[in-house]
Design an enzyme around this catalytic site. Structure first.
Site, PDB file in Angstrom:
ATOM      1  N   LYS A 303       0.868  -1.179   0.000  1.00  0.00           N
ATOM      2  CA  LYS A 303       0.000   0.000   0.000  1.00  0.00           C
ATOM      3  C   LYS A 303       0.899   1.220   0.000  1.00  0.00           C
ATOM      4  O   LYS A 303       1.717   1.409   0.903  1.00  0.00           O
ATOM      5  CB  LYS A 303      -0.908   0.004   1.217  1.00  0.00           C
ATOM      6  CG  LYS A 303      -1.797   1.247   1.279  1.00  0.00           C
ATOM      7  CD  LYS A 303      -2.765   1.197   2.431  1.00  0.00           C
ATOM      8  CE  LYS A 303      -3.634   2.449   2.460  1.00  0.00           C
ATOM      9  NZ  LYS A 303      -4.630   2.393   3.533  1.00  0.00           N
ATOM     10  N   LYS A 356      -2.169  -1.546  -3.845  1.00  0.00           N
ATOM     11  CA  LYS A 356      -3.011  -0.343  -3.822  1.00  0.00           C
ATOM     12  C   LYS A 356      -2.147   0.889  -3.950  1.00  0.00           C
ATOM     13  O   LYS A 356      -1.136   0.968  -3.242  1.00  0.00           O
ATOM     14  CB  LYS A 356      -3.756  -0.327  -2.492  1.00  0.00           C
ATOM     15  CG  LYS A 356      -4.621   0.869  -2.226  1.00  0.00           C
ATOM     16  CD  LYS A 356      -5.233   0.738  -0.863  1.00  0.00           C
ATOM     17  CE  LYS A 356      -6.081   1.938  -0.547  1.00  0.00           C
ATOM     18  NZ  LYS A 356      -6.670   1.852   0.766  1.00  0.00           N
TER      19      LYS A 356
END
Ligand code: PBG
Length: 435
Positions: A303, A356
């Site tokens: 992330k 992400k």
């Protein structure tokens, strides 16, 4: 018979008995046919596929040959051997080039890749990647209110009332084959604190909502977000020390309680998005200790500290009150570091690895795909969604086509599942429903 354009995965002759057509017309619900017919989206197919496959219950025989001469096979063969060749249309003539086309000798190429792209049938035969509603996870924002409040920065998205709007939205998604959702709560400011204790309140918004959803739709797959930011008065994913340092191990302690509270309410997959070190192993141990061996962990493995999250933070009013998230989320410039996180998450027992944002990080999705046997998830985040929406509203791009292409690209890069705010819209498109 069937309307043209049915996907090649669903052939008309898969009905064993043509005499049962009338029966089918009466008995098969359009939706079940629709779902079966739309399991694979082809980029080459027209975007609007038939809403349902029509079955005509007429008495006319669809299979009558054009004209029969009444000759046996042997007679036909004998006629041909005797030089009596039956007629067939001539070979097509060569289409003319426009006047002024230069006359050139043909290139001597042994490979012309365009041959395999000549027609829609060839293109779909050789399509390498498919997209189905089953690949999509629908992120939904919920709040305590009764009304659904539009989110300014995310056209088409709402903070849904947990009791009504949410239930309706989930029902719509299930109707087109999206049976997986992930919940993001908007928590009242008065319940936020520096240690985010509301995160593990068994009667808090998320656990309460999970119980309601599971009561209505027992087979719905519910993913939850594990992180403190919606509950933190500092807007950070972890506990902030007075010098601004995010405290790792103390945060992990809270996250374990949060994950267990979600599992107890009925969550199927808990998804730590906080990027603290060691949280996957700790959450696994906490879940197992409480008898939740069957609950999966989808780890936000890679992330990144991304500006593409802007609209999401507006939606949840969860902007960090100070500083940024760069001491826990990854540097967008880094590639190898994603492998360090992958190894940790694998060894700590993650079931699914998530990357992400999505589209700007396709190389990371491919990196994880090639380096782990685990399922890979991609999160098409709020900023990616809003850019496509904005481009569509301004008529600068074809929103629907760009949406479908972006999802297909995430699949091509190696994502098994995609978390996307487009999940419902895209699944409707895959099912041939246009709105
Ligand atoms: C935080 C979290 C964020 C998103 C999902 N979980 C935002 C953040 O890290 O600040 C972003 C999702 C999106 O932008 O769509 N735990």
């Amino acid at each position: 018979m069937f309307k043209e354009g049915y996907p090649n995965s669903f052939q008309p002759n898969s009905f064993p008995n043509p005499k049962s057509k009338l029966h089918l017309l009466l008995e098969i619900r359009p939706r079940s046919i629709m779902m079966a017919s739309s399991m694979f989206y082809s980029a080459n197919m027209p975007l609007s596929m038939p809403q349902m496959l029509r079955v005509r219950a007429s008495n006319t025989n669809d299979n009558v040959p054009i004209k029969k001469m009444g000759m046996s096979d042997a007679e036909c063969e004998a006629a041909v051997v005797a030089g009596n060749i039956p007629e067939a249309p001539p070979a097509p003539s060569k289409p003319a080039a426009p006047a002024g086309t230069p006359m050139v000798p043909s290139l001597s190429l042994c490979r012309r890749p365009r041959r395999n792209r000549r027609s829609p049938s060839l293109r779909s035969a050789f399509q390498e990647t498919s997209l189905s509603p089953a690949n999509l996870v629908y992120p939904l924002f919920i709040h305590e209110g009764e009304e659904d409040t539009p989110i300014g920065a995310m056209p088409g998205c709402y903070r849904l009332g947990w009791r009504h709007g949410l239930i309706e939205e989930v029902s719509k998604a299930r109707d087109v084959g999206v049976n997986s959702i992930v919940l993001f709560p908007k928590v009242p400011d008065a319940l936020k604190s520096s240690t985010g204790d509301e995160a593990y309140n068994e009667n808090g918004l998320v656990p309460r909502t999970i119980r309601l959803l599971k009561d209505k739709y027992p087979d719905l797959v519910i993913y939850t977000d594990v992180a403190l930011d919606p509950y933190s008065s500092d807007g950070h994913d972890g506990i902030v020390r007075e010098d601004g340092v995010i405290m790792n191990d103390e945060t992990v302690h809270q996250l374990c309680k949060q994950a267990v509270a979600q599992a107890r309410a009925g969550a199927d997959v808990v998804s730590p998005s906080d990027m603290m070190d060691g949280r996957v192993g700790a959450i696994r141990a906490a879940l197992d200790a409480d008898g939740f061996q069957h609950v999966s962990i989808m780890s936000y493995t890679a992330k990144y500290a991304s500006s593409f999250y802007g609209p999401f933070r507006e939606a949840l009013d969860s902007n960090p009150r100070f500083g940024d998230k760069k001491t826990y989320q990854m540097n967008p410039a880094n590639y190898r570091e994603a492998l360090v996180e992958t190894r940790e998450d694998e060894s700590e027992g993650a079931d699914i690895l998530l990357v992400k944002p999505g589209l700007p990080y396709l190389d990371i999705i491919r990196l994880l795909r090639d380096n782990s046997p685990l399922p890979i998830a991609a999160y098409q985040v709020s900023g990616e969604y809003s850019m496509i929406k904005a481009g569509g509203v301004l008529k600068m791009i074809d929103e629907e086509r760009v949406m479908m292409e972006s999802l297909m690209c995430l699949r091509r890069a190696g994502a098994d599942i995609i978390l996307s705010y487009f999940a419902l819209q895209a699944a409707r498109c895959l099912c041939g429903e246009k709105r």
